[in-house]
Design a protein around this motif. Sequence first.
Motif, PDB file in Angstrom:
ATOM      1  N   TRP A  18      36.542   6.174   5.236  1.00 21.75           N
ATOM      2  CA  TRP A  18      36.943   7.352   6.005  1.00 21.75           C
ATOM      3  C   TRP A  18      36.131   7.476   7.281  1.00 21.75           C
ATOM      4  N   GLN A  19      36.697   8.195   8.228  1.00 25.91           N
ATOM      5  CA  GLN A  19      35.986   8.500   9.462  1.00 25.91           C
ATOM      6  C   GLN A  19      36.192   9.970   9.804  1.00 25.91           C
ATOM      7  N   THR A  46      39.848  11.214   8.421  1.00 29.31           N
ATOM      8  CA  THR A  46      41.008  10.333   8.303  1.00 29.31           C
ATOM      9  C   THR A  46      40.570   8.963   7.834  1.00 29.31           C
ATOM     10  N   LEU A  47      41.536   8.225   7.295  1.00 26.29           N
ATOM     11  CA  LEU A  47      41.238   6.874   6.840  1.00 26.29           C
ATOM     12  C   LEU A  47      40.935   5.978   8.021  1.00 26.29           C
ATOM     13  N   GLU A  48      39.992   5.054   7.826  1.00 23.81           N
ATOM     14  CA  GLU A  48      39.737   4.037   8.835  1.00 23.81           C
ATOM     15  C   GLU A  48      41.007   3.230   9.046  1.00 23.81           C
TER      16      GLU A  48
END
Lengths: 180, 84
Positions: free
Chosen positions: B48-49, B77-79
């Motif tokens: 995640w980021q 959000t997902l990488e």
Amino acid sequence: MDPAVSVGKFSAEVAQWDAVAAEHAKRGIFICEARFPKIYAVFTAPQLQPALVLFGVELDFTNYDLWPPSLTFINPFTRSPEKPAVHFLRPRLNANVGENPFESALAEHAGAQPFLCMKGIREYHMHPAHTGDPWLQYRGTEIGTLGFILDKVHEFGVSRIQKIQWTINPQIAGVEMRLN
Amino acid sequence: MTTNQIDLNIIVNGKPFTVEANINEPLKAVIPKALVAAGQQGRQNEDWQLKLNGNALPLDAKIKDLGLTSGITLFLTLEAGDLG
């Protein structure tokens, strides 16, 4: 799939988006219309001066979420399909030193509209190259949801734009001479 | 709440959640808290980021060094590395 189920899931995701629409607007993402099964969203670049309207997307939630949403890039004003005039870049997996750390996230084939080559997009999962990566293994996760898709479109297509370059080529169309 | 504790608004999958954070912690410390709140625990925290105004934030930086204050909104959000 029962359309009522798809409508319910569609409405729930739109409601989630609307609940924080003001935050999305700060990033320049605006949903202009959400009427099942379609959503029309416009992406702008508020980080530029002046801010620019960049492109639009049409999402089709037909048979959601047995099918993932379909994404078509459109002209944000006419809503006709249109290739976006910006680069869609994502980090390249396992990039070696010296290699471009980014790759295009758009798949383009002659005679066809470009599509976002990403898990969670119908065009990705229906493409012959991705038959080994079926949608159903992502169904029910964040991948393929409205928030996920619009966030990634913004990340790939908008977030890395820092400035715009204008090229002006003045041309003299003619010379009018007056003889007195 | 001590003076070092702040509330961050974190949007996960379109839904907003409030997560308490210590400003002396690295930013990545809030990720598991947000994922628990959102019921999104199927992936590693490293997948995640956290983004502010569309820009990914350095997860190893301390919250206070990033200038994050109580009430600010971040997107989790997902990488993008393994998405296609």
